[in-house]
Design an enzyme around this catalytic site. Structure first.
Site, PDB file in Angstrom:
ATOM      1  CG  HIS A   7      -1.947  -1.028   1.247  1.00 45.29           C
ATOM      2  ND1 HIS A   7      -2.997  -1.019   2.129  1.00 45.29           N
ATOM      3  CD2 HIS A   7      -2.133  -2.134   0.466  1.00 45.29           C
ATOM      4  CE1 HIS A   7      -3.782  -2.061   1.909  1.00 45.29           C
ATOM      5  NE2 HIS A   7      -3.271  -2.758   0.907  1.00 45.29           N
ATOM      6  CB  CYS A  11      -1.896   1.426   6.342  1.00 46.52           C
ATOM      7  SG  CYS A  11      -1.477   0.624   4.775  1.00 46.52           S
ATOM      8  CD  GLU A  34      -1.875   4.062   3.435  1.00 45.54           C
ATOM      9  OE1 GLU A  34      -3.040   4.300   3.801  1.00 45.54           O
ATOM     10  OE2 GLU A  34      -1.594   3.268   2.522  1.00 45.54           O
ATOM     11  CB  CYS A  59      -6.471  -0.603   5.337  1.00 40.83           C
ATOM     12  SG  CYS A  59      -4.752  -1.175   5.242  1.00 40.83           S
TER      13      CYS A  59
END
Length: 156
Positions: free
Chosen positions: A58, A91, A60, A88
């Site tokens: 992701h 993260c 992040e 999410c």
């Protein structure tokens, strides 16, 4: 929600939006992130889960990995993460573990958001570290990127 964002906040979120656009152009969900300390960019990322066949890739996580590598430290105190979509669970947990000081995100993720929409992991009193969370900076721009991406994907 904070209504007062600095010019630096806007500049870094615009950079995150640029990463989100690149992710979308590459067929990934358009999310981008920029990690900063003292006005200096330490890490940047965009979603790459499909391209890298890695569910943890992701935006992040990419920014956190780049910063941790640069600083040779898994702890990143005094940093600010700018991300175009609410993090999410994975993260948000990583942000707490990395000791990020402040999170600025653009749009909420009503399905998977773990910072405001579904959970409050980043600033939970149950954890030993809490981030300052601010949302809504350039939210409309981020939401349009996401809406356009999914409409094209679904053929709407």
């Amino acid at each position: 929600m904070s209504a007062t964002f600095s010019e630096d906040d806007r500049r870094f979120m615009r950079l995150a939006l640029g990463h989100a656009r690149k992710a979308g152009a590459g067929g990934e969900v358009p999310v981008g992130a920029v990690l900063v300390r003292g006005g200096r960019i330490l890490g940047e990322g965009r979603n790459r889960s499909i391209a890298s066949a890695d569910p943890t890739a992701h935006a992040e996580m990419e920014a956190l990995r780049a910063a941790a590598t640069q600083l040779d430290n898994y702890r990143l105190p005094g940093t600010v993460l700018y991300v175009t979509l609410e993090p999410c669970v994975m993260c948000a947990g990583a942000l707490v573990l990395a000791r990020i000081e402040r999170l600025v995100f653009a749009a909420r993720d009503l399905r998977f958001g773990a910072v405001r929409s579904k959970f409050h992991l980043a600033d939970s009193e149950l954890l030993n570290h809490r981030l300052l969370v601010e949302e809504g900076l350039l939210a409309a721009d981020a939401a349009i990127l996401l809406t356009d991406f999914f409409e094209k994907r679904r053929g709407v």
